[in-house]
Design a protein around this motif. Sequence first.
Motif, mmCIF file in Angstrom:
data_model
loop_
_atom_site.group_PDB
_atom_site.id
_atom_site.type_symbol
_atom_site.label_atom_id
_atom_site.label_comp_id
_atom_site.label_asym_id
_atom_site.label_seq_id
_atom_site.Cartn_x
_atom_site.Cartn_y
_atom_site.Cartn_z
ATOM 1 N N ASP A 12 43.555 39.737 -3.872
ATOM 2 C CA ASP A 12 42.450 40.515 -3.319
ATOM 3 C C ASP A 12 41.713 39.743 -2.228
ATOM 4 O OD1 ASP A 12 42.962 42.630 -5.068
ATOM 5 O OD2 ASP A 12 41.597 41.849 -6.598
ATOM 6 N N PHE A 13 41.660 38.418 -2.368
ATOM 7 C CA PHE A 13 40.891 37.601 -1.441
ATOM 8 C C PHE A 13 41.648 37.272 -0.157
ATOM 9 C CE2 PHE A 13 38.900 33.351 -0.370
ATOM 10 C CZ PHE A 13 37.721 33.885 0.106
ATOM 11 N N CYS A 35 39.784 28.273 -2.054
ATOM 12 C CA CYS A 35 38.566 28.940 -2.535
ATOM 13 C C CYS A 35 38.744 29.509 -3.933
ATOM 14 C CB CYS A 35 38.168 30.060 -1.575
ATOM 15 S SG CYS A 35 37.557 29.470 0.005
ATOM 16 N N VAL A 36 39.906 30.075 -4.200
ATOM 17 C CA VAL A 36 40.150 30.720 -5.497
ATOM 18 C C VAL A 36 40.352 29.683 -6.601
ATOM 19 C CG1 VAL A 36 41.819 32.145 -6.758
ATOM 20 C CG2 VAL A 36 41.037 32.852 -4.488
ATOM 21 N N GLU A 37 41.002 28.575 -6.270
ATOM 22 C CA GLU A 37 41.362 27.594 -7.288
ATOM 23 C C GLU A 37 40.297 26.526 -7.524
ATOM 24 O OE1 GLU A 37 45.149 26.103 -5.998
ATOM 25 O OE2 GLU A 37 46.134 28.041 -6.324
ATOM 26 N N ASN A 38 39.263 26.481 -6.690
ATOM 27 C CA ASN A 38 38.234 25.458 -6.808
ATOM 28 C C ASN A 38 36.853 26.099 -6.834
ATOM 29 O OD1 ASN A 38 39.868 22.881 -6.403
ATOM 30 N ND2 ASN A 38 40.446 24.068 -4.606
ATOM 31 N N SER A 76 32.360 35.815 -3.727
ATOM 32 C CA SER A 76 31.354 36.072 -4.752
ATOM 33 C C SER A 76 31.316 37.560 -5.105
ATOM 34 C CB SER A 76 29.990 35.598 -4.262
ATOM 35 O OG SER A 76 28.999 35.933 -5.183
ATOM 36 N N LEU A 77 31.362 38.425 -4.092
ATOM 37 C CA LEU A 77 31.367 39.871 -4.349
ATOM 38 C C LEU A 77 32.605 40.275 -5.150
ATOM 39 C CD1 LEU A 77 30.127 41.279 -0.906
ATOM 40 C CD2 LEU A 77 28.855 41.209 -3.069
ATOM 41 N N ASP A 90 32.122 48.238 -4.178
ATOM 42 C CA ASP A 90 31.534 49.152 -3.203
ATOM 43 C C ASP A 90 30.826 48.369 -2.095
ATOM 44 O OD1 ASP A 90 32.461 51.384 -4.547
ATOM 45 O OD2 ASP A 90 30.620 51.626 -5.727
ATOM 46 N N GLU A 91 30.041 47.381 -2.471
ATOM 47 C CA GLU A 91 29.358 46.553 -1.472
ATOM 48 C C GLU A 91 30.371 45.780 -0.636
ATOM 49 O OE1 GLU A 91 26.046 42.962 -1.117
ATOM 50 O OE2 GLU A 91 26.380 43.917 -3.068
ATOM 51 N N LEU A 92 31.413 45.280 -1.278
ATOM 52 C CA LEU A 92 32.480 44.558 -0.591
ATOM 53 C C LEU A 92 33.131 45.447 0.462
ATOM 54 C CD1 LEU A 92 34.350 41.972 -0.559
ATOM 55 C CD2 LEU A 92 35.816 43.263 -2.088
#
Length: 183
Positions: free
Chosen positions: A5-6, A48-51, A91-92, A99-101
């Motif tokens: 997703d990221f 970012c995802v792993e740390n 974070s979102l 929805d905000e994302l």
Amino acid sequence: MLYDDFKPIVDLILNNWTALQLAVEQGMGAPGGEKTAQLMSVYIARYCVENIVDTLELTEVIEDLMDEEFDTVCHDNSPKEVASLLLMFLSLLKEGKHDELRTRLEAMPKCQKWLSQPIHESVPPQCHGNPDDDTTSSSGEEDGPEDESKDGATASSSNNQESEPMDEDVEPGWTVVKTRRRK
């Protein structure tokens, strides 16, 4: 999976980053700049995802990647802006605020998605060495005479009559990205 997703969000943000686009278009760093930028996007997303990272740490990672992979130093605070955006979207995602994302993603400028193109497996990525290897010098040593560096900086600054003069300590081959202030 959070990475799946990221990663498209990282691609979108890096696609819109002028400093990275210029570094790739101008052939800064090793050959294969577009593939290097694609690999940079994968690395940043995984990092970012792993740390557990904060803005300062991610800014440093982005600055190091731009320096090591593209011989580019950004003096316009854009690495910090990119890091802040990435962490805000992450974070979102983690909080499930889809929805905000989606609203924030739709508000981003539209651009050609050159980082989202698949990396061809038949062409191996360029070898840029081990990041822990100290084969590059940051002590200001030059390959050529020191006078050539100063002449290049003087010639470059004379072409831009109204812009700020280029610092003489900038090494040849570096791209200097500065903010543009309108009067």
